[in-house]
Design an enzyme around this catalytic site. Structure first.
Site, mmCIF file in Angstrom:
data_model
loop_
_atom_site.group_PDB
_atom_site.id
_atom_site.type_symbol
_atom_site.label_atom_id
_atom_site.label_comp_id
_atom_site.label_asym_id
_atom_site.label_seq_id
_atom_site.Cartn_x
_atom_site.Cartn_y
_atom_site.Cartn_z
ATOM 1 N N GLU A 278 54.833 32.012 55.686
ATOM 2 C CA GLU A 278 56.418 31.629 55.823
ATOM 3 C C GLU A 278 57.054 32.750 54.895
ATOM 4 O OE1 GLU A 278 57.011 29.792 58.345
ATOM 5 O OE2 GLU A 278 55.565 29.342 58.464
ATOM 6 N N TRP A 281 57.082 35.699 56.509
ATOM 7 C CA TRP A 281 57.995 35.887 57.809
ATOM 8 C C TRP A 281 59.651 36.417 56.941
ATOM 9 C CZ3 TRP A 281 58.427 36.045 62.845
ATOM 10 C CH2 TRP A 281 57.393 35.286 63.575
ATOM 11 N N TRP A 310 76.243 33.655 80.165
ATOM 12 C CA TRP A 310 76.358 32.541 79.104
ATOM 13 C C TRP A 310 77.534 31.622 79.805
ATOM 14 C CZ3 TRP A 310 72.208 32.589 76.508
ATOM 15 C CH2 TRP A 310 71.973 33.789 75.858
ATOM 16 N N ASN A 345 62.584 23.471 60.326
ATOM 17 C CA ASN A 345 62.398 24.902 60.682
ATOM 18 C C ASN A 345 62.084 24.306 62.260
ATOM 19 O OD1 ASN A 345 61.622 27.653 61.142
ATOM 20 N ND2 ASN A 345 59.636 26.447 61.098
ATOM 21 N N TRP A 363 73.766 32.731 72.401
ATOM 22 C CA TRP A 363 73.266 32.041 70.844
ATOM 23 C C TRP A 363 74.326 32.615 69.590
ATOM 24 C CZ3 TRP A 363 72.134 36.662 67.918
ATOM 25 C CH2 TRP A 363 71.940 37.603 68.259
ATOM 26 N N TRP A 386 67.795 33.060 65.439
ATOM 27 C CA TRP A 386 68.444 32.414 67.035
ATOM 28 C C TRP A 386 67.953 33.496 67.914
ATOM 29 C CZ3 TRP A 386 70.658 28.933 68.355
ATOM 30 C CH2 TRP A 386 71.451 28.101 67.647
#
Ligand code: FAD
Length: 475
Positions: A278, A281, A310, A345, A363, A386
């Site tokens: 993580e 990441w 959208w 998360n 988004w 996102w």
């Protein structure tokens, strides 16, 4: 001639393992002073959460106290934005006869432009010393054989771990106290619409962060692999607010992890390795931001996804923000965010997928709302998360992979323990019905004070697939 070293604190509000501060203090004859410049208008433009601003203020107070013990005065000031801050800093350097300016790099585009401007203004007047401090490895240092940034996480991580050396992970001690006592200037009260975070959840200061890190690595990291996806369990470290503003460094995390779990790098199934994953990441998303600066401008990595038509349904967006979508796991998560400034998360992935793939809302609306609420708001991680959920990013979920919010709830909050914690209106619903409470209410002849689901997931899924397919065809 007296040498004056100025340390410019930004997103690195700590005295331990701070490369800029450490280096500035190496020369014991130099006068060392420090500065912090708040830029509330800039923060507002980027939707910084009032909670995060309050957390910065609290941590600034702690930093001031720690620096005072080292006889390093912290001057703090408020400017509207970066442009003004650069001018102010240049004047400050001149007035204080600063010979050397030390700072840790920030990688976001606006911050990089600000720093370029600072070096232009100060050229020939003082020497600048910039450090890579907020990451284990600097952006641009983990690349493919052809010198490009990895677009997929797993090969990035492999290469990252191979490249990591002892010197990359070495923690630097806090500086020794300076010989001369210094006056202690008052700390600026930042003019921002503050909302104090719950101090019992996130106490301010380096000591609190280090204590949390220590106890997590000692007591819980072994179970991280099994527990990290269950939001009702305290299974993750909750260190993100500290890492986001640099109260804690990734090197401190790495070293503490290896001190408690020396085998962490050898067993990729262990909780320790998965936690390290993580942290990588976090590095991946920051490296991406530098390799693809358009991400800082909220552009999608996969260009055709910008053709998606959208939905502009403002009521749907408002219901999602308020935690009133009628999908219990989504609503419980959004209320956790709204009330605490932090969200688990797994839940971030679920609510992001729901907004984009069930409500077909752009988004960016979610990205921006998260920033306005999160205590750990961080452009790289938030944008990465996102774009992952929206299938528009590097290494993102393919657009046809769509979370079912009900089955996600059943899988990760089976008995509804987390849901009941945040949705008291569902307190009476039994475990077996907690993920579809209205069906239970009808059977019981009861009326629930809880909204009906905003959409039918199966129908929404088909519409989303169609919208993405059309966008892709039109590209
Ligand atoms: P742990 O599980 O204990 O992980 C340790 C640390 O690793 C975290 O503190 C964080 O610094 C880093 N980390 C963990 N997961 C990720 C990840 N997926 N991406 C990047 N870094 C990670 N994280 C933020 O710090 N700020 C954000 O603004 C942010 N926005 C997100 C938005 C979405 C839509 C998604 C899906 C994820 C987002 N994340 C963000 C990543 C992640 O959800 C949080 O870092 C994590 O939940 C923080 O909890 P923790 O400290 O207990 O993490």
């Amino acid at each position: 001639m007296t040498v004056t070293h100025l340390v410019w604190f930004r997103n690195d509000l700590r005295i331990t393992d701070n490369r800029a501060l450490h280096t500035a203090c190496q020369d014991m004859h130099a006068k060392v002073i420090a500065v912090y410049i708040a830029t509330p208008e800039q923060w507002q433009q980027h939707d910084m959460a009032p909670r995060q601003a309050a957390f910065i203020q609290q941590n600034l107070d702690c930093l001031d106290a720690s620096l005072a013990e080292k006889n390093i005065p912290l001057f703090s000031h408020q400017c509207a934005d970066f442009a003004e801050s650069v001018e102010w800093l240049s004047d400050f350097c001149q007035k204080n006869s600063v010979t050397d300016l030390f700072y840790n790099r920030q990688y976001e585009l606006n911050e990089r432009h600000r720093d370029d401007r600072v070096s232009e203004l100060l050229q020939g007047k003082c020497t600048l010393h910039a450090f890579d401090d907020s990451l284990l490895l600097p952006p641009g240092s983990v690349v493919t054989g052809s010198g490009e940034m990895y677009k997929v996480f797993t090969p990035f991580r492999k290469s990252f771990l191979q490249r990591l050396t002892h010197s990359d992970t070495r923690c630097l001690p806090a500086p020794k106290p300076r010989a001369d006592k210094a006056e202690r200037p008052p700390i600026v009260s930042i003019d921002y619409p503050f909302e104090q975070p719950d101090p019992s959840l996130f106490p301010a200061g380096e000591d609190a962060a280090l204590q949390r890190l220590r106890s997590f690595c000692r007591e819980r990291v072994q179970d991280y692999q099994q527990q990290r996806d269950i939001p009702a369990i305290d299974g993750t470290s909750c260190l993100s607010p500290y890492l986001a503003i640099g109260v804690l460094s990734p090197r401190q995390c790495f070293n503490r992890l290896l001190a408690e779990c020396p085998q962490a790098l050898e067993d990729d199934q262990s909780g320790a390795f998965v936690w390290l994953n993580e942290l990588v990441w976090r590095e991946f998303y920051r490296h991406l931001l530098v390799a693809y600066p358009k991400l800082c401008r909220h552009k999608p990595f996969i260009a055709w996804t910008d053709n998606v038509r959208w939905s502009g349904d403002a009521d749907h967006l408002a219901a999602w923000k308020a935690g009133k979508t009628g999908f219990p796991i989504v609503d419980a998560a959004m209320r956790q965010l709204n009330q605490t400034g932090w969200m688990h998360n797994r839940l971030r992935m679920i609510v992001a997928s729901f907004l984009v793939k069930d409500l077909l809302i752009n988004w960016r609306a979610g990205e921006c709302y998260f920033m306005s609420q999160l205590l750990d708001g961080d452009l790289a991680a938030n944008n990465g998360g996102w774009q992952w959920a929206a299938s528009s990013g590097t290494d993102a979920a393919p657009y046809f992979r769509i979370f079912n919010p009900t089955t996600q709830g059943e899988r990760f909050d089976k008995k509804g323990d987390f849901i009941r914690r945040w949705l008291p209106e569902l307190a009476d619903v039994p475990d077996s019905d907690i993920h579809h409470p209205h069906q239970w209410a009808i059977k019981q002849g009861r009326v629930l004070d809880y909204p009906e689901p905003l959409v039918d997931h199966a129908v929404a899924r088909k519409q989303t697939l169609q919208a993405f397919e059309e966008a892709k065809r039109g590209a």
